[in-house]
Enzyme design. Structure first.
Site, PDB file in Angstrom:
ATOM      1  N   THR A 368      17.528  -7.102  -6.825  1.00  0.00           N
ATOM      2  CA  THR A 368      18.257  -6.294  -5.849  1.00  0.00           C
ATOM      3  C   THR A 368      19.714  -6.568  -6.132  1.00  0.00           C
ATOM      4  O   THR A 368      20.035  -7.507  -6.850  1.00  0.00           O
ATOM      5  CB  THR A 368      17.853  -6.735  -4.427  1.00  0.00           C
ATOM      6  OG1 THR A 368      16.477  -6.464  -4.258  1.00  0.00           O
ATOM      7  CG2 THR A 368      18.623  -6.024  -3.339  1.00  0.00           C
ATOM      8  N   ASN A 388      13.316  -2.893  -5.577  1.00  0.00           N
ATOM      9  CA  ASN A 388      12.399  -3.945  -5.138  1.00  0.00           C
ATOM     10  C   ASN A 388      12.190  -4.938  -6.271  1.00  0.00           C
ATOM     11  O   ASN A 388      12.948  -5.872  -6.413  1.00  0.00           O
ATOM     12  CB  ASN A 388      11.085  -3.421  -4.579  1.00  0.00           C
ATOM     13  CG  ASN A 388      10.311  -4.544  -3.905  1.00  0.00           C
ATOM     14  OD1 ASN A 388      10.925  -5.475  -3.388  1.00  0.00           O
ATOM     15  ND2 ASN A 388       8.993  -4.503  -3.915  1.00  0.00           N
ATOM     16  N   GLY A 462      15.152 -10.815  -1.730  1.00  0.00           N
ATOM     17  CA  GLY A 462      13.929 -10.580  -0.969  1.00  0.00           C
ATOM     18  C   GLY A 462      14.041 -11.215   0.407  1.00  0.00           C
ATOM     19  O   GLY A 462      15.042 -11.062   1.104  1.00  0.00           O
TER      20      GLY A 462
HETATM   21  O1  DON Z   1      13.939  -4.540   0.920  1.00  0.00           O
HETATM   22  C1  DON Z   1      13.651  -5.709   0.680  1.00  0.00           C
HETATM   23  O2  DON Z   1      13.727  -6.590   1.495  1.00  0.00           O
HETATM   24  C2  DON Z   1      13.233  -6.065  -0.731  1.00  0.00           C
HETATM   25  N1  DON Z   1      12.666  -4.926  -1.372  1.00  0.00           N
HETATM   26  C3  DON Z   1      14.418  -6.589  -1.450  1.00  0.00           C
HETATM   27  C4  DON Z   1      14.085  -7.088  -2.818  1.00  0.00           C
HETATM   28  C5  DON Z   1      15.058  -8.061  -3.348  1.00  0.00           C
HETATM   29  O3  DON Z   1      15.989  -8.450  -2.698  1.00  0.00           O
HETATM   30  C6  DON Z   1      14.801  -8.590  -4.701  1.00  0.00           C
HETATM   31  N2  DON Z   1      15.878  -9.470  -5.142  1.00  0.00           N
HETATM   32  N3  DON Z   1      15.875 -10.489  -5.644  1.00  0.00           N
END
Ligand code: DON
Length: 558
Positions: A368, A388, A462
């Site tokens: 992300t 994602n 995430g």
């Molecule tokens: O919307 C969310 O919370 C996740 N899809 C975010 C994914 C994310 O931050 C991946 N990064 N390392």
């Protein structure tokens, strides 16, 4: 060691490939890519405002940071205009019309491994282009074409990849080889190496169309037909109607106070704002600043507040257009007091004993991206956007050069089944056509007690996004750190389930870990947590940018 020596030689010969700090008087951009930050600054220097720059940076990340920057994904924007007005734009993906609650389960209701992450079914209807288009029509000042042009050039002519870019691409070779379109663009015969040019002609042509015909082209024009062609090739379910009816939504921010500072963050479809409020509200009366930084008490207070906030996330949070989310109750000081009454410095409260509060092992990779922008008028924009997983579902749209997301995994695909980030959810976050999957993205803006803009924050990571943002705020407000110190400081994370404290390798004093283990806490090391690309505006007319060196991000200022 050899790698380190090579990097030093590269830095000495071709200069730095990333910039972790910046200082300016007029404007700052902090993002995951040096090219994107440069493009953002150029927009500001040519008279564009922070929203213009944020749009240009977003498109540039889609070219130069394809593992997370995107036009095939979605995200969230929090913006504060110079006149103090604050708003948010939700351009999260939505579930396709042909989706259904049990689409990732087999006939015996077992989760089909990988389907929500690595198949065409994993993609929600992309929202990024509509989000940028909406932001531009309402808040932008420069021409749409001028904001996309630098990205078209980067895609046509290519850009020199850094060691980090080469590592990301090489580590995904096998994954990206599964799709013929992705393979042609990202998997050359020989592995990528620093200084190679990454040319993306199909993406350049797509951006050119979006630039010429406006953002709706993505949803109605040739690009939309290419998406459908891709769905036919890969057996996906996004339809023409899904694309025609996609709409970003402007929403009121989640708004709360922490020690006199006003904090604005993202409401559902992200859980970010509510969980951030819950964590900080529980900590506020506990005088955390009286404990040494990273002492057992400091870590324990934050961990216990995080545990309780994530328990509520699992129960109550989902797309507000489909479920009623009790936002006001959850973010109130009274609720926080009640939620923390069973806190006890002597014990680790087992997550099994923590249910939802109202009366009724995973490995992080660069998936992300967060960026922050401030302009000379004092407009501020905080954007987190994602596919994602790293490179989304690994499928590139036919002849269009961009990757599709695998955001459907953020739904609770089966009650109690953990998603990619170990988060569990229930009915509130079940799949329904046109529903937005619950996110943890937490783009945030902070005003000081006099109502002046002081911080623009956010991170990928995430489930750890929310706790990363919370800890940076505590570092600054309670421990008087500068933004660079606050971003660099080691992080830790608890998310209710699994009942474990994750911490950055070498990040917490051994004494603290020992003391907390003695109370019953379980610790797991992680290589790194988050990548916070932030901005601080102290009241002396100088603006500080901090980009997270954990992932070699770059901040630029002028
Ligand atoms: O919307 C969310 O919370 C996740 N899809 C975010 C994914 C994310 O931050 C991946 N990064 N390392």
């Amino acid at each position: 060691m050899i790698k380190k020596i090579i990097s030093i030689i590269i830095v000495l010969t071709i200069g730095f490939s990333y910039y972790p700090t910046s200082i300016g008087k007029n404007g700052v951009v902090s993002s995951s890519s040096v090219h994107a930050s440069d493009i953002g600054i150029a927009v500001l220097q040519s008279g564009g405002n922070a929203i213009d720059a944020a749009i240009a940076v977003g498109f540039a990340l889609g070219v130069t940071f394809p593992n997370a920057g995107n036009i095939g994904g979605g995200g969230f924007m929090v913006l504060r205009l110079a006149n103090g007005e604050v708003s948010t734009i939700d351009f999260r993906e939505v579930a396709p019309l042909l989706s259904d609650r049990d689409m990732f389960l087999d006939d015996s209701s077992r989760v089909i491994r990988g389907k929500s992450l690595y198949s065409a079914f994993a993609s929600g209807v992309p929202g990024t282009v509509a989000g940028f288009g909406y932001a531009h029509e309402k808040y932008g000042t420069k021409s749409w074409e001028s904001l996309i042009e630098p990205s078209i050039n980067l895609a046509y002519n290519g850009f020199k990849i850094t060691t980090r870019d080469a590592d990301y691409l090489n580590s995904a070779r096998r994954f990206l080889s599964r799709d013929k379109e992705a393979s042609e663009i990202f998997v050359p015969k020989k592995k990528h190496k620093v200084g190679d040019l990454l040319i993306q002609t199909d993406l350049a042509n797509t951006l050119k169309r979006i630039s010429m015909y406006g953002y709706r082209e993505f949803y109605q024009g040739l690009t939309s037909r290419r998406i459908i062609q891709c769905m036919n090739r890969t057996n996906g379910i996004i339809s023409k109607e899904d694309l025609l009816t996609y709409k970003p939504v402007e929403r009121k921010p989640v708004e709360f106070e922490y020690k006199g500072y006003k904090i604005y963050s993202m409401p559902p479809a992200s859980s970010g704002g509510i969980c951030l409020a819950e964590i900080l509200n529980q900590i506020e009366p506990m005088n955390i600043e009286t404990f040494d930084y990273h002492s057992p008490e400091h870590v324990q207070l934050i961990v216990e507040a995080e545990r309780r906030a994530y328990a509520d996330r699992a129960e109550y949070m989902g797309d507000m257009d489909f479920v009623e989310v009790p936002i006001e109750e959850l973010i109130s000081d009274e609720y926080a007091l009640m939620r923390f009454t069973d806190f006890d410095f002597d014990i680790a409260m087992p997550s099994a004993n923590i249910g939802p509060g109202l009366s009724s092992s995973y490995k992080e990779s660069p998936e992300t991206t967060h960026y922050s922008v401030v302009d000379k008028w004092g407009n501020a924009v905080s954007v987190t956007t994602t596919l994602n997983g790293k490179y989304g579902n690994g499928i590139v749209v036919d002849g269009a050069g961009f990757l599709l997301n695998n955001e459907m995994d953020d739904f609770s695909i089966k009650p109690g089944h953990p998603n990619k980030y170990g988060l569990i959810g229930k009915e509130a976050n079940s799949i329904q056509p046109k529903k937005r999957m619950l996110s943890s993205m937490t783009p945030t803006i902070v005003e000081n007690p006099s109502g002046e803009l002081v911080l623009v924050l956010g991170s990928p990571g995430g489930s750890t996004i929310i706790t990363t943002v919370a800890q940076i705020i505590i570092n600054i407000i309670d421990y008087n750190m500068s933004i660079s110190e606050a971003v660099s400081a080691p992080r830790f994370h608890h998310q209710w389930l699994p009942d474990v404290v994750f911490y950055e390798d070498g990040g917490l004093p051994t004494k603290t870990i020992k003391a907390l283990k003695d109370k019953g806490y379980v610790f797991h090391k992680r290589k790194s947590i988050g990548e916070a690309n932030c901005i601080q505006i102290p009241s002396n007319g100088v603006i500080f940018g901090a980009a997270d060196s954990r992932r070699q991000a770059s901040t630029k200022a002028y």
